[in-house]
Design a protein around this motif. Structure first.
Motif, short mmCIF file in Angstrom:
data_model
loop_
_atom_site.label_atom_id
_atom_site.label_comp_id
_atom_site.label_asym_id
_atom_site.label_seq_id
_atom_site.Cartn_x
_atom_site.Cartn_y
_atom_site.Cartn_z
N UNK A 54 -5.67 -7.84 -7.65
CA UNK A 54 -5.33 -6.91 -6.58
C UNK A 54 -5.04 -5.54 -7.19
N UNK A 55 -5.57 -4.50 -6.56
CA UNK A 55 -5.41 -3.14 -7.08
C UNK A 55 -4.14 -2.50 -6.55
N UNK A 56 -3.49 -1.75 -7.43
CA UNK A 56 -2.34 -0.95 -6.99
C UNK A 56 -2.86 0.44 -6.67
N UNK A 57 -2.77 0.85 -5.39
CA UNK A 57 -3.37 2.14 -5.00
C UNK A 57 -2.88 3.31 -5.84
N UNK A 58 -1.60 3.32 -6.20
CA UNK A 58 -1.05 4.44 -6.96
C UNK A 58 -1.59 4.51 -8.38
N UNK B 76 -8.39 -6.37 -3.67
CA UNK B 76 -8.94 -6.10 -4.99
C UNK B 76 -10.18 -5.21 -4.95
N UNK B 77 -10.36 -4.52 -3.80
CA UNK B 77 -11.54 -3.68 -3.63
C UNK B 77 -11.16 -2.22 -3.38
N UNK C 274 -4.81 -0.77 -13.43
CA UNK C 274 -3.90 -1.51 -14.30
C UNK C 274 -4.05 -3.00 -14.05
N UNK C 275 -3.66 -3.79 -15.06
CA UNK C 275 -3.63 -5.24 -14.93
C UNK C 275 -2.25 -5.64 -14.43
N UNK C 276 -2.12 -6.91 -14.06
CA UNK C 276 -0.84 -7.42 -13.60
C UNK C 276 0.24 -7.19 -14.66
#
Ligand SMILES: [Cu+2]
Length: 171
Positions: free
Chosen positions: A53-57, A81-82, A103-105
């Motif tokens: 899952x992507x972190x928008x920031x 995740x898109x 970034x990764x988890x």
């Protein structure tokens, strides 16, 4: 080598072997336009899908032309995740680079880039000679591995020294 020392080293080893969850880094799994593709019509958006899952920031997606000029676009719309980048200007024929950084988890940065070519027969040919498409990705976590190996080796040596001293004392 005593049995106790052997067990201790095995336990240590189990801790030091890279486990998958903590070491797995975010990774690009799908891209539209695809890496190294040649499009007969200019794309209006770029879609990148990742493992995590992507972190928008902390997610950037940028498309730039052969002259390194950034193609006008909206900020990436992140959903799960898109990430989808809507290109607001029409792309002329030529080579384009999609660059991403996220970034990764575990917090490590992951970045990469790839190229695609727009070659619309109805439009003037690209002014700049189209270079051979290439793609690359860089993983910020790799820099950590030599450090981790050095630290691991240090821990093992310290453990061996400790057990040998204990054993000597028992005799
Ligand atoms: Cu990491």
């Amino acid at each position: 080598m005593t049995r106790r020392l052997l067990v201790a080293l095995l336990v240590l080893g189990a801790f030091l072997v890279p486990g998958s969850p903590a070491w797995a880094h975010n990774q690009l799994t799908y891209a539209e336009p695809a890496a190294d593709s040649k499009l007969a019509a200019p794309p209006t958006s770029v879609t990148l899908r990742f493992v995590e899952t992507l972190k928008p920031d902390f997610t950037t997606i940028v498309v730039s032309g052969a002259n390194r000029q950034r193609v006008p676009s909206t900020p990436p719309a992140i959903q799960g995740n898109t990430g989808v980048l809507t290109l607001t200007g029409e792309l002329a024929n030529g080579l384009y680079t999609v660059a991403y950084r996220t970034v990764s988890v575990d917090g490590h940065a992951v970045q990469g880039s790839y190229t695609f070519v727009v070659d619309d027969p109805a439009k003037p040919a690209a002014a700049i000679a189209v270079a051979a498409p290439s793609s690359s990705s860089k993983d910020g976590g790799f820099a950590m591995i030599p450090v981790l190996i050095a630290v691991s080796a240090g821990i093992v040596l310290a453990a061996v020294a400790f057990f040998l001293r204990m054993r000597r004392r028992q005799v």
